[in-house]
Enzyme design. Sequence first.
Site, PDB file in Angstrom:
ATOM      1  N   TYR A  57       8.162  -3.545   9.304  1.00 24.03           N
ATOM      2  CA  TYR A  57       6.925  -4.331   9.388  1.00 24.03           C
ATOM      3  C   TYR A  57       6.847  -5.122  10.683  1.00 24.03           C
ATOM      4  O   TYR A  57       5.738  -5.402  11.163  1.00 24.03           O
ATOM      5  CB  TYR A  57       6.777  -5.212   8.151  1.00 24.03           C
ATOM      6  CG  TYR A  57       6.468  -4.361   6.926  1.00 24.03           C
ATOM      7  CD1 TYR A  57       5.186  -3.857   6.712  1.00 24.03           C
ATOM      8  CD2 TYR A  57       7.470  -4.007   6.022  1.00 24.03           C
ATOM      9  CE1 TYR A  57       4.918  -3.037   5.629  1.00 24.03           C
ATOM     10  CE2 TYR A  57       7.201  -3.192   4.943  1.00 24.03           C
ATOM     11  CZ  TYR A  57       5.924  -2.702   4.748  1.00 24.03           C
ATOM     12  OH  TYR A  57       5.651  -1.871   3.682  1.00 24.03           O
ATOM     13  N   GLN A  90      -7.842  -2.647   1.480  1.00 24.97           N
ATOM     14  CA  GLN A  90      -6.511  -2.192   1.097  1.00 24.97           C
ATOM     15  C   GLN A  90      -5.560  -2.230   2.285  1.00 24.97           C
ATOM     16  O   GLN A  90      -4.367  -1.973   2.126  1.00 24.97           O
ATOM     17  CB  GLN A  90      -6.588  -0.759   0.549  1.00 24.97           C
ATOM     18  CG  GLN A  90      -7.420  -0.621  -0.717  1.00 24.97           C
ATOM     19  CD  GLN A  90      -7.637   0.828  -1.095  1.00 24.97           C
ATOM     20  OE1 GLN A  90      -8.678   1.407  -0.809  1.00 24.97           O
ATOM     21  NE2 GLN A  90      -6.648   1.441  -1.735  1.00 24.97           N
ATOM     22  N   ASN A  91      -6.090  -2.551   3.448  1.00 23.39           N
ATOM     23  CA  ASN A  91      -5.304  -2.543   4.672  1.00 23.39           C
ATOM     24  C   ASN A  91      -4.598  -3.883   4.892  1.00 23.39           C
ATOM     25  O   ASN A  91      -5.110  -4.933   4.510  1.00 23.39           O
ATOM     26  CB  ASN A  91      -6.196  -2.235   5.873  1.00 23.39           C
ATOM     27  CG  ASN A  91      -6.900  -0.901   5.725  1.00 23.39           C
ATOM     28  OD1 ASN A  91      -6.372   0.024   5.099  1.00 23.39           O
ATOM     29  ND2 ASN A  91      -8.093  -0.781   6.281  1.00 23.39           N
ATOM     30  N   VAL A  92      -3.453  -3.829   5.548  1.00 24.66           N
ATOM     31  CA  VAL A  92      -2.693  -5.054   5.801  1.00 24.66           C
ATOM     32  C   VAL A  92      -2.920  -5.573   7.220  1.00 24.66           C
ATOM     33  O   VAL A  92      -2.309  -6.564   7.621  1.00 24.66           O
ATOM     34  CB  VAL A  92      -1.183  -4.826   5.553  1.00 24.66           C
ATOM     35  CG1 VAL A  92      -0.938  -4.503   4.087  1.00 24.66           C
ATOM     36  CG2 VAL A  92      -0.619  -3.718   6.444  1.00 24.66           C
ATOM     37  N   ASP A  93      -3.803  -4.925   7.983  1.00 23.57           N
ATOM     38  CA  ASP A  93      -4.112  -5.391   9.329  1.00 23.57           C
ATOM     39  C   ASP A  93      -5.187  -6.476   9.278  1.00 23.57           C
ATOM     40  O   ASP A  93      -5.727  -6.791   8.223  1.00 23.57           O
ATOM     41  CB  ASP A  93      -4.560  -4.215  10.216  1.00 23.57           C
ATOM     42  CG  ASP A  93      -5.806  -3.516   9.666  1.00 23.57           C
ATOM     43  OD1 ASP A  93      -6.852  -4.166   9.521  1.00 23.57           O
ATOM     44  OD2 ASP A  93      -5.722  -2.305   9.371  1.00 23.57           O
ATOM     45  N   HIS A 108      -3.551  -5.899  -0.502  1.00 27.27           N
ATOM     46  CA  HIS A 108      -2.159  -5.494  -0.358  1.00 27.27           C
ATOM     47  C   HIS A 108      -1.374  -6.353   0.618  1.00 27.27           C
ATOM     48  O   HIS A 108      -0.338  -5.929   1.125  1.00 27.27           O
ATOM     49  CB  HIS A 108      -2.095  -4.015   0.052  1.00 27.27           C
ATOM     50  CG  HIS A 108      -2.676  -3.113  -0.978  1.00 27.27           C
ATOM     51  ND1 HIS A 108      -3.238  -1.887  -0.677  1.00 27.27           N
ATOM     52  CD2 HIS A 108      -2.790  -3.248  -2.325  1.00 27.27           C
ATOM     53  CE1 HIS A 108      -3.682  -1.311  -1.797  1.00 27.27           C
ATOM     54  NE2 HIS A 108      -3.417  -2.121  -2.796  1.00 27.27           N
ATOM     55  N   SER A 176      -9.361   6.793  -0.015  1.00 27.44           N
ATOM     56  CA  SER A 176      -9.246   8.039  -0.770  1.00 27.44           C
ATOM     57  C   SER A 176      -9.449   7.830  -2.265  1.00 27.44           C
ATOM     58  O   SER A 176      -9.554   8.803  -3.021  1.00 27.44           O
ATOM     59  CB  SER A 176      -7.864   8.662  -0.528  1.00 27.44           C
ATOM     60  OG  SER A 176      -6.845   7.755  -0.914  1.00 27.44           O
TER      61      SER A 176
END
Length: 235
Positions: A57, A90-93, A108, A176
Amino acid sequence: MTENKKRLVVLTGAGISAESGFKTFRDSGGLWETYSVEDVASIEGWYRNPKLMTDFYNDLRAQLEHAQPNEGHKVLAELEKYFDVHIITQNVDNLHEKAGSHNVLHLHGELTKARAVNNENKIIDIGYRKLAYDERNSDGELLRPHIVWFGEAVPEIMNAARLVRSADIFAVVGSSLVVYPAAGLVHDLRGSARAYLIDPAEVDVPRGLKFRVIREVASKGCAIMRDELLREEKS
């Protein structure tokens, strides 16, 4: 509801970040082809090898520092002028925030944060710096990346469901719809809400749900959706 604006709730997935060159997990050439889910995205992996997980990470965070939002992110931020926009990602950015979106719920977790291993509510901002695998917070508690891994509960899922239920307009962009519980959010959609699905690939939508499907990448698809929504607002 803000100034009587219609509420637009958008669920975004890896597809919207891929166009920014940010390495995603599931797409072709993605991280799952290099790393196993068990090693870098599961709670078991953390207990087995916290240094590997922390380094993984740290590398993603370093990449994120230089990643820039694409037109898809920017269009969603622009739509705040006309709608009460809420992003569920849903992205961690942090590309939505970089683009100017103000209401972003991260299902997330977030790469730019760390949290206490034994207390998910003790979260600190670390920006883009490296996290040491044995680093501790000011209370002496061991820290870990603030990421929701497989095998863990998703603390924000109920807040996300409430947002979806409040939507006048709902859009799925670059997801998706196979990762649960996020994929199940479509079932919280009210029947009266207008729904969009933006993805260049074919996405299975649960039966009984009607989506306006735009088979384009996020940048083009979001622009098409924006133009349609604004035409309707003016008519």
